[in-house]
Design a protein around this motif. Structure first.
Motif, mmCIF file in Angstrom:
data_model
loop_
_atom_site.group_PDB
_atom_site.id
_atom_site.type_symbol
_atom_site.label_atom_id
_atom_site.label_comp_id
_atom_site.label_asym_id
_atom_site.label_seq_id
_atom_site.Cartn_x
_atom_site.Cartn_y
_atom_site.Cartn_z
ATOM 1 N N LEU A 38 0.830 -1.204 0.000
ATOM 2 C CA LEU A 38 0.000 0.000 0.000
ATOM 3 C C LEU A 38 0.866 1.256 0.000
ATOM 4 N N ASP A 39 0.199 2.415 -0.131
ATOM 5 C CA ASP A 39 0.893 3.695 -0.122
ATOM 6 C C ASP A 39 1.326 4.074 1.289
ATOM 7 N N LEU A 40 2.219 5.054 1.360
ATOM 8 C CA LEU A 40 2.648 5.588 2.642
ATOM 9 C C LEU A 40 1.523 6.417 3.267
ATOM 10 N N ILE A 41 1.585 6.604 4.581
ATOM 11 C CA ILE A 41 0.612 7.459 5.273
ATOM 12 C C ILE A 41 1.077 8.906 5.173
ATOM 13 N N GLN A 42 0.145 9.812 4.865
ATOM 14 C CA GLN A 42 0.490 11.227 4.711
ATOM 15 C C GLN A 42 -0.533 12.099 5.425
ATOM 16 N N VAL A 43 -0.048 13.050 6.191
ATOM 17 C CA VAL A 43 -0.916 14.025 6.824
ATOM 18 C C VAL A 43 -0.161 15.342 6.881
ATOM 19 N N GLY A 44 -0.878 16.452 6.746
ATOM 20 C CA GLY A 44 -0.208 17.746 6.731
ATOM 21 C C GLY A 44 -1.004 18.813 7.466
ATOM 22 N N ALA A 134 5.357 6.414 -3.687
ATOM 23 C CA ALA A 134 6.123 5.303 -3.103
ATOM 24 C C ALA A 134 5.203 4.282 -2.449
ATOM 25 N N LYS A 135 5.711 3.052 -2.342
ATOM 26 C CA LYS A 135 5.030 1.970 -1.635
ATOM 27 C C LYS A 135 5.831 1.638 -0.368
ATOM 28 N N ASN A 136 5.169 1.016 0.571
ATOM 29 C CA ASN A 136 5.808 0.741 1.849
ATOM 30 C C ASN A 136 6.995 -0.202 1.731
ATOM 31 N N TYR A 137 6.924 -1.187 0.831
ATOM 32 C CA TYR A 137 8.021 -2.147 0.727
ATOM 33 C C TYR A 137 9.316 -1.481 0.261
ATOM 34 N N GLN A 138 9.213 -0.258 -0.300
ATOM 35 C CA GLN A 138 10.402 0.454 -0.750
ATOM 36 C C GLN A 138 11.166 1.111 0.395
ATOM 37 N N GLY A 139 10.702 0.869 1.614
ATOM 38 C CA GLY A 139 11.400 1.375 2.788
ATOM 39 C C GLY A 139 12.762 0.745 3.000
ATOM 40 N N THR A 140 13.141 -0.213 2.171
ATOM 41 C CA THR A 140 14.497 -0.763 2.231
ATOM 42 C C THR A 140 15.527 0.277 1.790
#
Length: 461
Positions: A38-44, A134-140
């Motif tokens: 899934l996508d990253l969490i975003q808040v502003g 970005a996707k969460n798995y790209q956190g590598t």
């Protein structure tokens, strides 16, 4: 409102302490692993400039973030993957202090009123959030936490992005609250985070999954264009009226929450304005915070994912009947009440049989879905120069009928971001039954207040 975004600088922010353990790894739990695609969490948050020298703001935020990371070392790390001979992998958060990312940007000629006054969210606001694709798995190899501070003519927008495998919305707000406490001069946290993940007793560890590969489900993302977004403000008084209307139908034996009744009202309006066949099934999806439902409870400071999701279905005809408001709210109440520890554990055991990683289409499907929560500490995100004048979620994981809710400035008020095609949104705005419950507002202000603010701001430029 012509403007462009110019990046002034980017910085990796490391822990302030030199005694960090760069070898520490925290194993991801089952709820964390499910969201890797899934996508990253975003808040502003949108703020007025502080009365103090605005030139010190950026350095102060960097310094206070560094000190906060001492308590949240995961946010300065990266995902680490351990491959196994059978083609599966185990995933960890490596607290290696590679750094959180801080972006300083400038939106030339853009004012606070340029963001607050339009009926729909101006498209430029989406560029205030980093890593929207970005996707969460790209956190590598991508930062697990990024903040973009975008300067405006008379204020600034702080857009936060966190890897969803690291934290859910509640955990993100906990971190932001802690950072703002330190920014205001606090040395110790009122609620330090709980680092370790929760696991089922007897489960084989480290857990194994099929780790996503780069490019997985790209077409799905490309086929989901961003939809117009509008925010509706519901005052406590209007929500009380809706609740009384629903309660008169179901009787005093059923306790309906204000949020459930409001979501039922929104769901009915969205379905009513799409001309759906009365016999067609329609779905509403909601998330349930399971922290307080475990024994012992996980605690509000659990730094990780602790969510389950539930879906209720009705025919469009059932939903739109006169008693549909009460029926929909009651069904939501029943779905939430089902989430006992026994149910949660049962769901996890079922997931362990295939360990499927969720995709966006599987997560949302053909449903109106709700995210966010009016219990998030929106107005506690004060870095020392005042409360925010607006909050927005980013474009990640949004689809047709996505609703994101936040608390309003007055106790009991609720703001709801709604994403729908333009023609449906316009029809919704002409729906007197729906709009009768809406209180005109801009950001966190009533329309009358913002007009006075805008006149003052323009005259001073």
């Amino acid at each position: 409102m012509a403007s462009s975004i110019r990046v002034i600088s980017t910085s990796n922010i490391h822990l302030a302490s030199q005694n960090s353990d760069s070898t520490r790894k925290i194993e991801l739990g089952p709820w964390d692993l499910q969201v890797l695609l899934l996508d990253l969490i975003q808040v502003g948050f949108l703020y007025h400039y502080p009365k103090a020298n605005k030139g010190t703001v950026i350095q102060h935020l960097k310094s206070s973030l560094s000190f906060t990371l001492d308590f949240f070392p995961q946010l300065a790390g990266r995902l680490a993957v351990m491959d196994h001979d059978d083609g599966t992998s185990s995933v960890f958060i490596h607290c290696n202090n590679t750094g959180a990312l801080f972006i300083h940007a400038l939106a030339e000629n853009l004012t606070i009123s340029d963001i607050l006054l339009p009926v729909y969210l101006p498209p430029i606001v989406r560029s205030f959030f980093p890593f929207t694709e970005a996707k969460n798995y790209q956190g590598t190899h991508k930062p697990l936490f990024t903040v973009q501070v975008t300067e405006l003519v008379d204020g600034f927008f702080m857009g936060f992005t966190v890897n969803h495998a690291l934290a859910d919305g509640k955990a993100l707000f906990h971190f932001l609250t802690c950072w703002s406490e330190i920014s205001r001069g606090g040395g110790l946290l009122s609620k330090p985070p709980t680092m370790e993940r929760w696991f089922l007793n007897g489960i084989e560890r480290p857990m194994r999954i099929r780790f996503p590969k780069e490019g997985d489900h790209e077409k799905e993302k490309l086929n989901s264009p961003l939809l117009p977004e509008r925010v509706f403000h519901f005052s406590k008084a209007k929500i009380v009226e809706l609740k009384a209307k629903a309660s008169s139908t179901v009787g005093s034996n059923h306790k309906l929450s204000s949020l459930q009744v409001l979501m039922a009202h929104l769901w009915r309006a969205i379905i009513r304005n799409q001309g759906i066949d009365p016999k067609q099934k329609v779905n509403f999806k909601l998330v349930v915070d399971i922290r307080p439902r475990m024994n012992p409870p996980l605690g509000d400071n659990y730094l990780g994912n602790a969510l389950d999701d539930g879906t209720l279905s009705m025919t469009a005809g059932e939903l739109l009947r006169q008693e549909g408001l009460a029926k929909a709210a009651l069904e939501m109440n029943k779905v939430v009440a089902m989430y006992t520890e026994e149910t949660i554990v049962s769901h996890l055991k079922s997931w362990l049989e295939d360990r499927r990683i969720l995709t966006i289409s599987e997560m949302f499907g053909e449903a109106v879905d709700m995210g966010g929560a009016p219990t998030f500490n929106v107005f506690g995100i004060d870095f020392g120069w005042g409360k925010p004048v607006m909050v927005r979620s980013g474009p990640g994981d949004k689809s047709h009928g996505t609703i994101t809710v936040f608390a309003g400035p007055e106790e009991g008020d609720i703001y709801a971001e709604v994403n729908l095609p333009h023609e449906i949104m316009e029809t919704l705005a002409r729906d007197s039954e729906f709009m009768d419950a809406v209180t005109p507002a801009v950001g966190f202000f009533t329309a009358a207040t913002i007009k006075k603010m805008t006149t003052t701001i323009r005259s001073s430029l």
